[in-house]
Write an enzyme that holds these catalytic residues in place. Structure first.
Site, PDB file in Angstrom:
ATOM      1  CD  GLU A  39      -1.143   1.049   3.500  1.00  0.00           C
ATOM      2  OE1 GLU A  39      -2.295   1.373   3.199  1.00  0.00           O
ATOM      3  OE2 GLU A  39      -0.619   1.357   4.584  1.00  0.00           O
ATOM      4  CG  ASN A  40       2.454   2.621   2.863  1.00  0.00           C
ATOM      5  OD1 ASN A  40       2.351   1.663   3.616  1.00  0.00           O
ATOM      6  ND2 ASN A  40       1.637   3.651   2.907  1.00  0.00           N
ATOM      7  CG  HIS A  68      -1.783   4.986   2.202  1.00  0.00           C
ATOM      8  ND1 HIS A  68      -1.986   6.349   2.160  1.00  0.00           N
ATOM      9  CD2 HIS A  68      -1.265   4.724   3.434  1.00  0.00           C
ATOM     10  CE1 HIS A  68      -1.582   6.885   3.312  1.00  0.00           C
ATOM     11  NE2 HIS A  68      -1.156   5.921   4.100  1.00  0.00           N
TER      12      HIS A  68
HETATM   13 FE   LIG Z   1       1.178   1.212   5.427  1.00  0.00          FE
HETATM   14 FE   LIG Z   2      -2.042   1.822   6.165  1.00  0.00          FE
END
Ligand SMILES: [Fe+2]
Ligand SMILES: [Fe+2]
Length: 274
Positions: A39-40, A68
């Site tokens: 997600e990042n 995210h």
């Molecule tokens: Fe994260």
């Molecule tokens: Fe997160």
């Protein structure tokens, strides 16, 4: 079956560490199935289709997301054609993509992977307990799937532990993500489900959650944004959870954290190291 999960990849440093380490880990541990939270991965915010390809090329079978999920706007479009990318199951009805999927492990077994998001100190979503319960009711261990893996993306350890006990005996493993700090509470619950409150991130730990420290400190001090959050670029630690699955029951036989590279102490799953 040997299953490895890696926590939130943060930025270029995290990507580089995972892409460099994963082919060797697959070989060294003879892994059957690999799940990564991405997600990042794109500059700290979301994931691009190119990065998803890179993670698959390195040996990821499934990539999960979290709050995210849609920070990269393209994801709303390409997630519909990429079955191996999961966003939280309990996002509102009509959200592009899906939160659960069945996948073939290298040893031929069917693995149900579920990505869900908590609600304590997080943005509002549908109830993750009920959403996961529906999936597990429709797909029982050793009937619908040989293994069931849940990435529970949540802030509060209470919510993570409650969810894990709620599904104990019905899932192979529940691992927490989102806090970007590995916990040392990995264990097999009484019903046979492996659990760890947070897998930790794959990123540079000389940072604030994988980000350069300047802007986070500034925001705590002043509440006035001075710039963007930028991922820290030092060497990353690859962090995750190793789960040895009992193929007869689909439950967890053994569980261990995994930490390699960067500034955290190295931990290898002893039961996979000859
Ligand atoms: Fe994260
Ligand atoms: Fe997160």
């Amino acid at each position: 079956m040997r299953l490895l999960f890696l926590g939130d990849i943060v930025g270029r440093s995290g990507r580089k560490a995972v892409v460099e380490a994963l082919p060797g880990l697959r070989k060294r541990y003879d892994l059957d199935f690999v799940i990564i939270n991405g997600e990042n991965a794109a500059g700290g915010f979301g994931i691009t289709e190119g990065i998803l390809d890179d993670l698959h090329d390195a040996g990821a079978d499934v990539v999960t997301l979290g709050n995210h999920a849609f920070d990269q706007k393209d994801t709303l479009v390409y997630i519909e054609r990429r079955d191996t990318l999961l966003r939280p199951l309990n996002f509102p009805k009509g959200t592009p993509g899906k939160g659960a999927g069945m996948f073939k492990a290298r040893n031929g077994m069917d693995v149900l992977v579920i990505n869900a998001m908590g609600r304590v100190y997080m943005t509002e979503t549908d109830c993750p307990f009920r959403a996961i319960d529906n999936e597990l009711t429709a797909c029982r261990l050793k009937q619908g799937a040989d293994a069931v893996f849940i990435d529970f993306h949540a802030e509060a350890t209470s919510e993570k532990q409650a969810l894990a006990h709620f599904v104990d005996g019905r899932a192979t493993a529940v691992v927490g993500t989102h806090t970007h700090a590995p916990t040392s509470d990995e264990r097999v619950l009484p019903g046979g489900t492996a659990y760890m409150s947070d897998a930790g991130m794959c990123g540079d730990y000389q940072s604030v959650l994988g980000m350069d420290t300047g802007e986070p400190i500034n925001r705590f001090l002043t509440k006035i944004p001075k710039g963007r959050f930028e991922p820290a670029e030092g060497p990353a630690t690859v962090c995750g959870l190793a789960v040895d699955v009992d193929d007869k029951t689909g439950l967890a036989a053994r569980v261990s954290p995994l930490r390699i590279g960067g500034v955290l102490s190295k931990i290898e799953p002893a039961f996979w190291v000859a």
